[in-house]
Design a protein around this motif. Structure first.
Motif, PDB file in Angstrom:
ATOM      1  N   LEU A  89      80.536  -4.279  -1.944  1.00 41.28           N
ATOM      2  CA  LEU A  89      81.915  -3.841  -2.161  1.00 41.28           C
ATOM      3  C   LEU A  89      82.008  -2.751  -3.209  1.00 41.28           C
ATOM      4  O   LEU A  89      81.361  -2.816  -4.248  1.00 41.28           O
ATOM      5  N   THR A  90      82.851  -1.754  -2.938  1.00 43.58           N
ATOM      6  CA  THR A  90      83.214  -0.774  -3.951  1.00 43.58           C
ATOM      7  C   THR A  90      84.405  -1.336  -4.724  1.00 43.58           C
ATOM      8  O   THR A  90      84.895  -2.420  -4.440  1.00 43.58           O
ATOM      9  N   SER A  91      84.888  -0.581  -5.701  1.00 43.46           N
ATOM     10  CA  SER A  91      85.943  -1.092  -6.574  1.00 43.46           C
ATOM     11  C   SER A  91      87.265  -1.312  -5.866  1.00 43.46           C
ATOM     12  O   SER A  91      88.118  -2.041  -6.371  1.00 43.46           O
ATOM     13  N   ASN A  92      87.478  -0.683  -4.712  1.00 37.51           N
ATOM     14  CA  ASN A  92      88.739  -0.894  -3.993  1.00 37.51           C
ATOM     15  C   ASN A  92      88.568  -1.780  -2.767  1.00 37.51           C
ATOM     16  O   ASN A  92      89.448  -1.884  -1.928  1.00 37.51           O
ATOM     17  N   GLY A  93      87.413  -2.438  -2.668  1.00 33.53           N
ATOM     18  CA  GLY A  93      87.217  -3.397  -1.591  1.00 33.53           C
ATOM     19  C   GLY A  93      86.616  -2.841  -0.326  1.00 33.53           C
ATOM     20  O   GLY A  93      86.439  -3.576   0.639  1.00 33.53           O
ATOM     21  N   GLU A  94      86.298  -1.550  -0.290  1.00 33.94           N
ATOM     22  CA  GLU A  94      85.594  -0.992   0.850  1.00 33.94           C
ATOM     23  C   GLU A  94      84.110  -1.330   0.726  1.00 33.94           C
ATOM     24  O   GLU A  94      83.663  -1.856  -0.294  1.00 33.94           O
ATOM     25  N   ILE A  95      83.353  -1.056   1.746  1.00 33.80           N
ATOM     26  CA  ILE A  95      81.913  -1.300   1.716  1.00 33.80           C
ATOM     27  C   ILE A  95      81.205   0.009   1.399  1.00 33.80           C
ATOM     28  O   ILE A  95      81.411   1.013   2.073  1.00 33.80           O
ATOM     29  N   TYR A  96      80.363  -0.019   0.356  1.00 36.15           N
ATOM     30  CA  TYR A  96      79.644   1.203   0.000  1.00 36.15           C
ATOM     31  C   TYR A  96      78.600   1.536   1.056  1.00 36.15           C
ATOM     32  O   TYR A  96      77.769   0.704   1.417  1.00 36.15           O
ATOM     33  N   ASP A  97      78.675   2.754   1.544  1.00 39.55           N
ATOM     34  CA  ASP A  97      77.733   3.255   2.535  1.00 39.55           C
ATOM     35  C   ASP A  97      77.084   4.500   1.947  1.00 39.55           C
ATOM     36  O   ASP A  97      77.732   5.527   1.762  1.00 39.55           O
ATOM     37  N   MET A  98      75.808   4.423   1.634  1.00 33.27           N
ATOM     38  CA  MET A  98      75.140   5.559   0.980  1.00 33.27           C
ATOM     39  C   MET A  98      75.025   6.769   1.905  1.00 33.27           C
ATOM     40  O   MET A  98      74.700   7.872   1.448  1.00 33.27           O
ATOM     41  N   TYR A  99      75.308   6.565   3.200  1.00 28.90           N
ATOM     42  CA  TYR A  99      75.278   7.684   4.136  1.00 28.90           C
ATOM     43  C   TYR A  99      76.659   8.310   4.352  1.00 28.90           C
ATOM     44  O   TYR A  99      76.826   9.168   5.221  1.00 28.90           O
ATOM     45  N   SER A 100      77.644   7.887   3.604  1.00 27.25           N
ATOM     46  CA  SER A 100      78.969   8.509   3.679  1.00 27.25           C
ATOM     47  C   SER A 100      79.114   9.518   2.546  1.00 27.25           C
ATOM     48  O   SER A 100      78.366   9.491   1.565  1.00 27.25           O
ATOM     49  N   MET A 101      80.075  10.421   2.667  1.00 24.63           N
ATOM     50  CA  MET A 101      80.304  11.437   1.639  1.00 24.63           C
ATOM     51  C   MET A 101      81.292  10.877   0.615  1.00 24.63           C
ATOM     52  O   MET A 101      82.481  11.192   0.629  1.00 24.63           O
ATOM     53  N   SER A 102      80.775  10.021  -0.248  1.00 25.94           N
ATOM     54  CA  SER A 102      81.631   9.333  -1.207  1.00 25.94           C
ATOM     55  C   SER A 102      81.053   9.462  -2.609  1.00 25.94           C
ATOM     56  O   SER A 102      79.959   9.997  -2.810  1.00 25.94           O
ATOM     57  N   ALA A 103      81.804   8.933  -3.592  1.00 24.32           N
ATOM     58  CA  ALA A 103      81.363   9.034  -4.981  1.00 24.32           C
ATOM     59  C   ALA A 103      82.103   8.019  -5.833  1.00 24.32           C
ATOM     60  O   ALA A 103      83.091   7.415  -5.408  1.00 24.32           O
ATOM     61  N   ALA A 104      81.605   7.850  -7.054  1.00 27.56           N
ATOM     62  CA  ALA A 104      82.245   6.975  -8.035  1.00 27.56           C
ATOM     63  C   ALA A 104      82.626   7.801  -9.253  1.00 27.56           C
ATOM     64  O   ALA A 104      81.894   8.706  -9.667  1.00 27.56           O
ATOM     65  N   HIS A 105      83.793   7.483  -9.825  1.00 31.61           N
ATOM     66  CA  HIS A 105      84.271   8.145 -11.037  1.00 31.61           C
ATOM     67  C   HIS A 105      84.928   7.085 -11.906  1.00 31.61           C
ATOM     68  O   HIS A 105      85.503   6.126 -11.396  1.00 31.61           O
ATOM     69  N   LYS A 106      84.879   7.274 -13.208  1.00 27.68           N
ATOM     70  CA  LYS A 106      85.374   6.234 -14.115  1.00 27.68           C
ATOM     71  C   LYS A 106      86.889   6.115 -14.126  1.00 27.68           C
ATOM     72  O   LYS A 106      87.435   5.016 -14.278  1.00 27.68           O
ATOM     73  N   THR A 107      87.628   7.226 -13.977  1.00 27.74           N
ATOM     74  CA  THR A 107      89.078   7.171 -14.203  1.00 27.74           C
ATOM     75  C   THR A 107      89.949   7.853 -13.150  1.00 27.74           C
ATOM     76  O   THR A 107      91.173   7.745 -13.218  1.00 27.74           O
ATOM     77  N   LEU A 108      89.382   8.555 -12.197  1.00 31.03           N
ATOM     78  CA  LEU A 108      90.217   9.161 -11.160  1.00 31.03           C
ATOM     79  C   LEU A 108      90.799   8.064 -10.267  1.00 31.03           C
ATOM     80  O   LEU A 108      90.123   7.079  -9.967  1.00 31.03           O
ATOM     81  N   PRO A 109      92.044   8.213  -9.833  1.00 35.23           N
ATOM     82  CA  PRO A 109      92.622   7.197  -8.949  1.00 35.23           C
ATOM     83  C   PRO A 109      91.840   7.111  -7.649  1.00 35.23           C
ATOM     84  O   PRO A 109      91.256   8.089  -7.178  1.00 35.23           O
ATOM     85  N   ILE A 110      91.830   5.922  -7.077  1.00 37.87           N
ATOM     86  CA  ILE A 110      91.103   5.658  -5.838  1.00 37.87           C
ATOM     87  C   ILE A 110      92.085   5.476  -4.687  1.00 37.87           C
ATOM     88  O   ILE A 110      93.015   4.674  -4.801  1.00 37.87           O
TER      89      ILE A 110
END
Length: 268
Positions: free
Chosen positions: A99-120
């Motif tokens: 799980l990512t912080s918003n409840g989605e499933i992290y997929d390392m093959y997707s074009m995604s990222a993590a940030h400390k304070t930007l809204p999700i």
């Protein structure tokens, strides 16, 4: 009926889970490996497109101010014109499928990222200032919690920016804001999910595959065509758990890079 709405209890349970700051910051006990690594036999990500910025309401989970390891973090309220420079890192196999912080499933093959304070979710243009390469990612997780690092890239995004070998890189990030459509401001938004299976330049083949997948999995399918590229989608789904189950079936059917996308549809 296969496409059913989640019950209030189901959504409450999901909301309770996603409020937690998991993703890049969670203890290693949750994962099958202690240290993050690249996949042993990585799937080719050459075909993957940048994330496509669009209006999305902020997630119920992962968007509250929080404290971690003695540090306080305040979620950015106004992202217009937001830029930041620093170091980027990437995360892969250790967090893949969790799980990512918003409840989605992290997929390392997707074009995604993590940030400390930007809204999700947020859409961010990332420029590797060491080599000039750029890409667009969708922020759906929290991290990285290492001094000097401002963004954690998925394996696919790190590949696009040529960060895999170096591990980290100097980057500049710029938030891409997409305004809410005027008509949507007057209507309630109903969350829905779709599964993107593949992108192809061959429209007829994509349409045939859409019909085939729809029949095999007993779900709706459609093709999005834009600029000569045709994206095969399944859904929409109202139930996130059902979406995840279908995604696993899609991957078993031979499409391991398929991923879930969240969209909103105005209530009629």
């Amino acid at each position: 009926m296969l496409l059913k709405k989640s019950s209030a209890k189901q959504w409450a349970a999901i909301s309770g889970l996603v409020i937690l700051i998991n993703g890049c910051s969670a203890p290693s006990g949750r994962y099958s490996i202690d240290s993050d690594i690249a996949p042993d036999a990585p799937i080719s990500v050459e075909h993957l497109e940048d994330a496509h910025p669009k209006y999305e309401p902020y997630s119920l989970g992962g968007n509250t101010n929080y404290t971690l390891r003695g540090s306080d973090y305040t979620i950015v309220k106004d992202t217009k014109g937001f830029t930041e420079e620093g170091r980027a890192s990437w995360y892969g196999e250790k967090f893949h499928g969790h799980l990512t912080s918003n409840g989605e499933i992290y997929d390392m093959y997707s074009m995604s990222a993590a940030h400390k304070t930007l809204p999700i979710p947020s859409y961010v243009k990332v420029t590797n200032t060491d080599n000039g390469k750029t890409t667009i990612v969708r922020v759906n997780d929290r991290g990285p919690f290492h001094e000097g690092r401002i963004i954690d890239l998925s394996y696919a995004a790190a590949y696009k920016l040529d960060v895999l070998k170096t591990g980290t890189a100097n980057v500049k990030i710029e938030v891409i804001t997409v305004e809410m459509p005027t008509d949507a401001k007057k209507k309630a938004a109903l969350p829905q999910y779709i599964i993107q299976i593949a992108t192809s330049p061959h429209k007829e083949r994509t349409e045939r595959l859409a019909i085939d997948m729809s029949e095999k999995l007993s779900v709706g399918s459609f093709v999005q065509s834009e600029n000569g590229k045709h994206r095969l989608m399944l859904g929409p789904f109202h139930d996130y758990a059902l979406t995840q189950e279908t995604l696993e079936q899609v991957k078993v059917a031979g499409y391991p890079s398929a991923f879930i996308k969240k969209q909103t549809m105005a209530r009629q």
